[in-house]
Design an enzyme around this catalytic site. Sequence first.
Site, short mmCIF file in Angstrom:
data_model
loop_
_atom_site.label_atom_id
_atom_site.label_comp_id
_atom_site.label_asym_id
_atom_site.label_seq_id
_atom_site.Cartn_x
_atom_site.Cartn_y
_atom_site.Cartn_z
N GLU A 1 47.68 47.97 58.80
CA GLU A 1 48.63 46.72 59.34
C GLU A 1 48.05 45.84 60.39
OE1 GLU A 1 52.31 48.79 60.14
OE2 GLU A 1 52.50 49.50 58.20
N VAL A 2 47.37 46.51 61.29
CA VAL A 2 46.88 45.76 62.46
C VAL A 2 45.42 45.68 62.35
CG1 VAL A 2 46.49 45.66 65.10
CG2 VAL A 2 48.83 46.50 63.84
N HIS B 1 41.04 50.76 65.22
CA HIS B 1 41.83 51.60 65.92
C HIS B 1 41.76 52.77 65.34
CE1 HIS B 1 44.93 49.77 63.42
NE2 HIS B 1 45.42 50.77 63.34
#
Length: 113
Positions: A94-95, A99
């Site tokens: 989603e981002v 990460h």
Amino acid sequence: MATIFTKIINREIPATIVFENDKVLAFKDINPQAPVHILVVSKKEIPTINDIKEEDKELIGEMYIAIAKIAKDFGIDKEGYRVVTNCNEYGGQEVFHIHFHLLGGKKLGAKII
Ligand code: 5GP
């Protein structure tokens, strides 16, 4: 445009930060999926795993060293935890700012591999 994680890195939006060095920032996920759910984020904006370059080798190593330290700080290193990175649509990303999800604090279910 800056990603939401760059805005957190730049302190433009708040987060509960648990670790920081010159290359890596880690903070609590806003929508935790486990008692411990930390996002370990590269300060360099790399959109996905597909975009990691030779020059990022040291950075990725730093991210794993940060994960191990945070796991120890949260007391989940011995019992264990899971590290997840989603990539693109099928991975559920989603981002688009690389990460690692650090998940622990309970026995995690639903292994898919
Ligand atoms: P992805 O789906 O890209 O692997 O993971 C993105 C993660 O970022 C999700 O678990 C989501 O809950 C978390 N997240 C999205 N926006 C924010 C935010 O503004 N603050 C924090 N702390 N976490 C966020």
